[in-house]
Enzyme design. Structure first.
Site, PDB file in Angstrom:
ATOM      1  N   GLY B  11     -14.072  23.355  -5.345  1.00 50.27           N
ATOM      2  CA  GLY B  11     -12.952  24.110  -4.804  1.00 50.27           C
ATOM      3  C   GLY B  11     -11.630  23.644  -5.376  1.00 50.27           C
ATOM      4  O   GLY B  11     -10.598  23.721  -4.734  1.00 50.27           O
ATOM      5  N   ARG B 285       0.013  10.345 -24.348  1.00 50.43           N
ATOM      6  CA  ARG B 285      -0.452   9.269 -23.465  1.00 50.43           C
ATOM      7  C   ARG B 285      -1.185   8.153 -24.189  1.00 50.43           C
ATOM      8  O   ARG B 285      -1.016   6.984 -23.863  1.00 50.43           O
ATOM      9  CB  ARG B 285      -1.348   9.874 -22.406  1.00 50.43           C
ATOM     10  CG  ARG B 285      -0.531  10.757 -21.516  1.00 50.43           C
ATOM     11  CD  ARG B 285      -1.363  11.553 -20.577  1.00 50.43           C
ATOM     12  NE  ARG B 285      -0.434  12.346 -19.763  1.00 50.43           N
ATOM     13  CZ  ARG B 285      -0.810  13.236 -18.872  1.00 50.43           C
ATOM     14  NH1 ARG B 285      -2.089  13.460 -18.666  1.00 50.43           N
ATOM     15  NH2 ARG B 285       0.079  13.897 -18.181  1.00 50.43           N
TER      16      ARG B 285
HETATM   17  C1  LIG Z   1      -2.867  11.968 -10.296  1.00 54.76           C
HETATM   18  C2  LIG Z   1      -3.131  13.082 -11.257  1.00 54.76           C
HETATM   19  C3  LIG Z   1      -2.094  13.884 -11.697  1.00 54.76           C
HETATM   20  C4  LIG Z   1      -2.332  14.930 -12.584  1.00 54.76           C
HETATM   21  N1  LIG Z   1      -1.278  15.692 -13.001  1.00 54.76           N
HETATM   22  C5  LIG Z   1      -1.491  16.719 -13.858  1.00 54.76           C
HETATM   23  C6  LIG Z   1      -0.407  17.527 -14.286  1.00 54.76           C
HETATM   24  O1  LIG Z   1       0.739  17.324 -13.906  1.00 54.76           O
HETATM   25  N2  LIG Z   1      -0.669  18.544 -15.128  1.00 54.76           N
HETATM   26  C7  LIG Z   1      -1.937  18.835 -15.541  1.00 54.76           C
HETATM   27  O2  LIG Z   1      -2.093  19.789 -16.282  1.00 54.76           O
HETATM   28  N3  LIG Z   1      -2.987  18.089 -15.146  1.00 54.76           N
HETATM   29  C8  LIG Z   1      -2.802  17.027 -14.317  1.00 54.76           C
HETATM   30  N4  LIG Z   1      -3.865  16.259 -13.915  1.00 54.76           N
HETATM   31  C9  LIG Z   1      -5.230  16.663 -14.272  1.00 54.76           C
HETATM   32  C10 LIG Z   1      -5.698  17.822 -13.403  1.00 54.76           C
HETATM   33  O3  LIG Z   1      -5.149  17.694 -12.120  1.00 54.76           O
HETATM   34  C11 LIG Z   1      -7.202  17.883 -13.227  1.00 54.76           C
HETATM   35  O4  LIG Z   1      -7.849  17.713 -14.433  1.00 54.76           O
HETATM   36  C12 LIG Z   1      -7.605  19.238 -12.647  1.00 54.76           C
HETATM   37  O5  LIG Z   1      -6.898  19.486 -11.467  1.00 54.76           O
HETATM   38  C13 LIG Z   1      -9.078  19.307 -12.403  1.00 54.76           C
HETATM   39  O6  LIG Z   1      -9.397  20.505 -11.724  1.00 54.76           O
HETATM   40  P1  LIG Z   1     -10.892  20.890 -11.449  1.00 54.76           P
HETATM   41  O7  LIG Z   1     -10.875  22.203 -10.763  1.00 54.76           O
HETATM   42  O8  LIG Z   1     -11.660  20.773 -12.693  1.00 54.76           O
HETATM   43  O9  LIG Z   1     -11.478  19.770 -10.494  1.00 54.76           O
HETATM   44  P2  LIG Z   1     -11.043  19.162  -9.066  1.00 54.76           P
HETATM   45  O10 LIG Z   1      -9.746  19.623  -8.596  1.00 54.76           O
HETATM   46  O11 LIG Z   1     -11.289  17.714  -9.183  1.00 54.76           O
HETATM   47  O12 LIG Z   1     -12.097  19.797  -8.089  1.00 54.76           O
HETATM   48  C14 LIG Z   1     -13.444  19.409  -8.076  1.00 54.76           C
HETATM   49  C15 LIG Z   1     -14.109  20.083  -6.919  1.00 54.76           C
HETATM   50  O13 LIG Z   1     -15.499  19.864  -6.990  1.00 54.76           O
HETATM   51  C16 LIG Z   1     -15.997  19.430  -5.764  1.00 54.76           C
HETATM   52  N5  LIG Z   1     -17.165  18.606  -6.082  1.00 54.76           N
HETATM   53  C17 LIG Z   1     -17.269  17.612  -6.979  1.00 54.76           C
HETATM   54  N6  LIG Z   1     -18.517  17.143  -7.012  1.00 54.76           N
HETATM   55  C18 LIG Z   1     -19.232  17.859  -6.119  1.00 54.76           C
HETATM   56  C19 LIG Z   1     -20.586  17.843  -5.678  1.00 54.76           C
HETATM   57  N7  LIG Z   1     -21.501  17.001  -6.174  1.00 54.76           N
HETATM   58  N8  LIG Z   1     -20.952  18.711  -4.713  1.00 54.76           N
HETATM   59  C20 LIG Z   1     -20.060  19.592  -4.180  1.00 54.76           C
HETATM   60  N9  LIG Z   1     -18.774  19.642  -4.568  1.00 54.76           N
HETATM   61  C21 LIG Z   1     -18.375  18.793  -5.515  1.00 54.76           C
HETATM   62  C22 LIG Z   1     -14.855  18.722  -5.095  1.00 54.76           C
HETATM   63  O14 LIG Z   1     -14.992  18.752  -3.700  1.00 54.76           O
HETATM   64  C23 LIG Z   1     -13.678  19.567  -5.560  1.00 54.76           C
HETATM   65  O15 LIG Z   1     -13.502  20.661  -4.695  1.00 54.76           O
HETATM   66  C24 LIG Z   1      -3.635  15.179 -13.050  1.00 54.76           C
HETATM   67  C25 LIG Z   1      -4.672  14.368 -12.613  1.00 54.76           C
HETATM   68  C26 LIG Z   1      -4.421  13.288 -11.765  1.00 54.76           C
HETATM   69  C27 LIG Z   1      -5.528  12.358 -11.422  1.00 54.76           C
END
Ligand SMILES: Cc1cc2nc3c(=O)[nH]c(=O)nc-3n(C[C@H](O)[C@H](O)[C@H](O)COP(=O)(O)OP(=O)(O)OC[C@H]3O[C@@H](n4cnc5c(N)ncnc54)[C@H](O)[C@@H]3O)c2cc1C
Lengths: 249, 584
Positions: B11, B285
């Site tokens: 999510g 970075r």
């Molecule tokens: C502190 C921080 C600051 C950042 N700032 C920036 C920024 O300014 N600009 C930028 O572009 N990027 C930034 N990033 C990177 C970026 O935020 C992330 O790479 C991105 O939000 C990832 O999105 P996602 O949807 O892939 O995963 P996530 O947002 O990590 O979502 C993963 C989802 O999967 C679910 N999940 C995981 N494993 C399971 C499982 N086994 N079973 C069920 N559910 C599961 C979790 O509950 C969650 O809902 C930052 C990262 C960090 C750590």
């Protein structure tokens, strides 16, 4: 003697069982917060009497107070465990689950109702679709600032915990929901469909149930401008009702 | 009748974007995640999202964005998807604008942009310093809108356990476990999308959320999904070390004028500005992290002799800082106890992001038909190093592509109805879980996790040596053996977080070997992967994608060609303007 931290935790195995208190003593580290104290218990689940016990269950995710997961009652105040620094807390630190939501286990509660209420309040912008069709409406930086402040609401539940009118016996949706309705009636597109949200807020469990205790304003960890939001929504809902009444005639 | 059913796991930005796209096309969606979407790690993203909207009239273009991303990633990313992402970025911003994201505005009411690292344009749109939270909420609200219409079901508080394949190897659903009742069930679907985020917990100390277990990706890998470029791990230069987590101080702090320095000969020394005059504090970075390492570790010039340098905003106007960086200043104040408007912050690099991830094709489908991946858990968009602001963009764009990919896929192909695989897999998962509950050895799983994190952080981050990588892999094998001797101290069949932790730990140990052995094999330096013994980038031998296939004895590595059809690889350096590298 190395320094330690004393904790007194209200525990509950399953939703139907009786809660009980258990005390712990964990090693102190500089700058530690309540989460790192709980992590110490996880590493070594032994209570203060030296008995082996099950590790404490709690909810957390971001650990930097933007996700809203780790709300609990810490020394009698609802707040986020991640931003509760041990150095600022009187010991023993008491940890209890929020009381306005059903306990799942130990410090973990089920806050689904917040999201159900957001659904009832239709807290979203009705876009035509998710295709690309150019920028949205222009927004002034002043409006944006107020809207942004409201839109930092993490749905953490602290305001609901502190609100005397939010409880099992009442249908009141709580301060956070009023804040979100304010947010979506502020946005230019949201304004065009605001009636459906005002309808929800004017109805059962709506703004009429707010007793104006203002506890929410004090407790909100993000300092949301709830006073202004509630005041303005009171007026909007009143206006909407008058309009509806005139039309009905 | 819906046009098919898709399961989305995750999510965060990627999962929610996929969900909305699939719903719009009339598919039925079941959305799984550890908890409510608002708790997802995407909420942590601070600095913003890159898009060449050119609202400052600098002449920024999507091509320039594309070139910066490829150059920033040291030419390891496949260029076709990256180009697609950069070309679409302005439209993505406008879509969020229409959905109500409160981006900061210019005086004219237009979307404002700021600068982040590795770029010489103002190209990052932002919403205070909690941009990820704002974008995430916007999508969550849209999903709730569909939920209100009964088109999507959320399974929040569930862990994905495994993908299930029919007799032809086509993905036909998943198994998952509810984390309160501990019930294990199978769910059938025409396609599955993994959007499960990064593997931060593998390093213990990270800027990631505790939900970034990496378990889902590890499990997919163990089931035969190829894992690509695992060795490329981004270390963010500026984090505040903490007992429970290393909290990020976003690159936007430098984007808004923050300066990095330490004392040398009793005077402030702005080493990034001195070493990299063209980009100054806004080098990418990998470059900034190595510089800080050099200052602290090699030169011994860290603040108070410790592994720390200053990140300084105290010369800026506090009111403007509150508007643009309020969210992160609050974090420093709350967790560090000092006011960064008045005193310089103390920071040090920390594990932040995984460029590597599940291998996917240009429609975001893995090598298992019907199983897709998007977001930080895939490997698609960043090559050897990710630029700030491209992470969220790739999660959203990957989600859009996966949404479209799934819609196209289910039109033409459906898994077989007859297979008994779902029932069999539930039985297997139940057996595995029972076995965990019966673990009665002497090892503490949290202690094994701590050792894993320590070894990975010390040996597989900023600077990598082959002998230490070898030792790390031996250590990982030792931890794998010790894993078998774990003692579980919680036998409850309700909310058993410990059993779940142990299961995740197994996945992390397997994936850690992919990262470590991938790094050991790659004898060159490229982007975030830096070996003092091989300091040059070696295109002749290593301009290729690492592919890891699971085997019980450890990953099997092979390599795949990189798509470089648009931009020819050139030397990457940040002491001079990019133009100069083009004519070299
Ligand atoms: C502190 C921080 C600051 C950042 N700032 C920036 C920024 O300014 N600009 C930028 O572009 N990027 C930034 N990033 C990177 C970026 O935020 C992330 O790479 C991105 O939000 C990832 O999105 P996602 O949807 O892939 O995963 P996530 O947002 O990590 O979502 C993963 C989802 O999967 C679910 N999940 C995981 N494993 C399971 C499982 N086994 N079973 C069920 N559910 C599961 C979790 O509950 C969650 O809902 C930052 C990262 C960090 C750590």
């Amino acid at each position: 003697m190395p320094k330690t931290v004393q904790l007194k935790i209200k525990r509950q195995e399953v939703p139907e069982s009786q809660p009980y208190w258990e005390e712990f003593e964990v090693p102190y580290q500089k700058n530690m917060n309540v989460i790192s104290a709980l992590m110490e218990i996880q590493l070594k689940p032994v209570n203060v009497k030296g008995q082996a016990t099950t590790p404490v269950v709690w909810d957390c995710s971001c650990l930097e107070e933007v996700c809203g997961a780790c709300s609990m009652i810490i020394n009698n105040k609802a707040r986020q465990a991640c931003s509760a620094l041990v150095d600022d807390l009187e010991q023993p630190i008491t940890l209890e689950p929020l009381t306005k939501f059903p306990v799942a286990c130990d410090l973990m509660v089920d806050r689904q109702i917040i999201f159900d209420y957001l659904k009832r309040a239709k807290a979203w912008i009705d876009v035509d679709g998710y295709f690309f069709s150019g920028p949205g409406p222009k927004v002034s930086e002043t409006t944006r600032r107020f809207a942004y402040d409201l839109s930092r609401c993490m749905s953490c539940g602290c305001c609901m915990e502190a609100c005397p009118n939010f409880n099992e016996k009442s249908a009141f949706m709580g301060p956070a929901i009023i804040g979100q309705v304010r947010l979506f009636t502020l946005h230019p597109t949201g304004q065009t469909s605001k009636d459906q949200r005002l309808e929800a807020l004017g109805g059962k469990g709506g703004i009429g149930d707010c007793g104006n205790s203002q506890n929410c304003i004090e407790i909100c960890p993000k300092g949301l401008p709830l006073r202004r939001a509630i005041g303005e929504m009171n007026r909007e809902v009143f206006g909407y009702k008058v309009k509806k009444w005139l039309k009905a005639d | 009748m819906a046009n098919g059913k898709v399961i989305v796991i995750g999510g965060g930005l990627a999962g929610l974007m996929t969900t909305v796209k699939a719903l719009e096309a009339g598919l039925e969606v079941e959305l799984f995640a550890y908890g409510p979407s608002k708790r997802s790690h995407s909420a942590c993203a601070q600095g913003g999202l890159n898009a060449a909207v050119n609202t400052m009239g600098e002449g920024d273009t999507t091509w320039e964005h594309f070139d910066d991303s490829i150059y920033g990633g040291d030419f390891l990313a496949n260029q076709t998807p990256v180009k697609g992402m950069c070309d679409t970025a302005p439209d993505i911003v406008y879509l969020f604008d229409r959905m109500g994201t409160m981006f900061n505005r210019s005086g004219e009411g237009r979307i404002q942009v700021r600068r982040l690292g590795g770029v010489q344009y103002h190209r990052t749109v932002f919403s205070g310093a909690t941009t990820g939270q704002q974008l995430l909420y916007t999508l969550d609200e849209q999903v709730r809108r569909f939920e209100d219409e009964g088109m999507v079901t959320r399974y929040e508080g569930w862990e994905f356990l495994s993908a299930v394949q029919d007799d032809n190897g086509v993905c036909m659903g998943i198994t998952a476990q509810e984390l309160t009742s501990m019930e294990i069930r199978a769910f059938k679907a025409d396609a599955v999308v993994m959007a499960t985020g990064g593997p931060g917990m593998m390093f213990g100390e990270t800027t990631n959320s505790t939900l970034n277990t990496g378990y889902a990706a590890a499990q997919a890998y163990m089931q035969g999904v190829k894992y690509a470029n695992g060795e490329f791990i981004q270390i963010h230069p500026t984090a505040i070390p903490g007992a429970d987590k290393n909290r990020l101080m976003s690159e936007s702090a430098r984007g808004e004028g923050g300066r990095v320095w330490t004392y040398k000969d009793g005077k402030p020394w702005y080493f990034l500005e001195e070493w990299y005059p063209a980009y100054g504090n806004l080098v990418p970075r990998d470059v900034a992290s190595r510089a800080i390492f050099k200052v602290c570790v090699d030169l011994g010039l860290g603040v108070d002799g410790k592994n720390m340098v200053y990140l300084d905003l105290s010369h800026k106007d506090p009111k403007e800082l509150d508007d643009k960086l309020g969210g992160i200043l609050e974090i420093y104040e709350k967790f560090g106890g000092q006011d960064p408007r008045k005193v310089p912050m103390k920071i040090f690099p920390a594990m932040h992001y995984s460029m590597g991830g599940l291998w996917v094709d240009f429609d975001q489908m893995t090598n298992i038909p019907g199983l897709f991946a998007a977001g930080e858990c895939d490997y698609q968009f960043h090559g050897a190093n990710r630029l700030g602001g491209n992470g969220m963009l790739s999660a959203i764009y990957g989600g859009l592509s996966a949404g479209k990919g799934v819609v196209g896929y289910v039109k033409n192909q459906r898994p077989s109805d007859k297979s008994a695989a779902l029932e069999q897999e539930v039985l297997k998962q139940k057996e595995d879980f029972k076995a965990i509950l019966q673990m009665d050895g002497s090892e503490n799983p949290y202690a094994i996790q701590n050792e894993l994190g320590d070894w990975m952080t010390k040996n597989v981050t900023v600077v990598r040596y082959n002998d230490r990588l070898k030792k790390t892999d031996e250590k990982l094998q030792e931890l794998t053996e010790r894993f078998e001797k774990i003692k579980i101290n919680n036998h409850n069949l309700w909310c058993n977080q410990n059993a779940v932790f142990i299961r995740q730990l197994w996945g992390r140990l397997q994936l850690a070997r992919v990262v470590t052995l991938g790094a050991l094999a790659r004898d060159e330096s490229r982007g975030a992967h830096y070996k003092p013994e091989f300091i040059e980038r070696d295109d002749e031998n290593w301009l290729k994608t690492t592919i890891a296939d699971y085997s019980p004895n450890g990953p099997k590595l092979s390599y795949e060609e990189v798509d470089i059809q648009y931009i020819k690889p050139r030397v990457r350096k940040y002491d001079v303007d990019k133009e100069e590298t083009m004519h070299a």
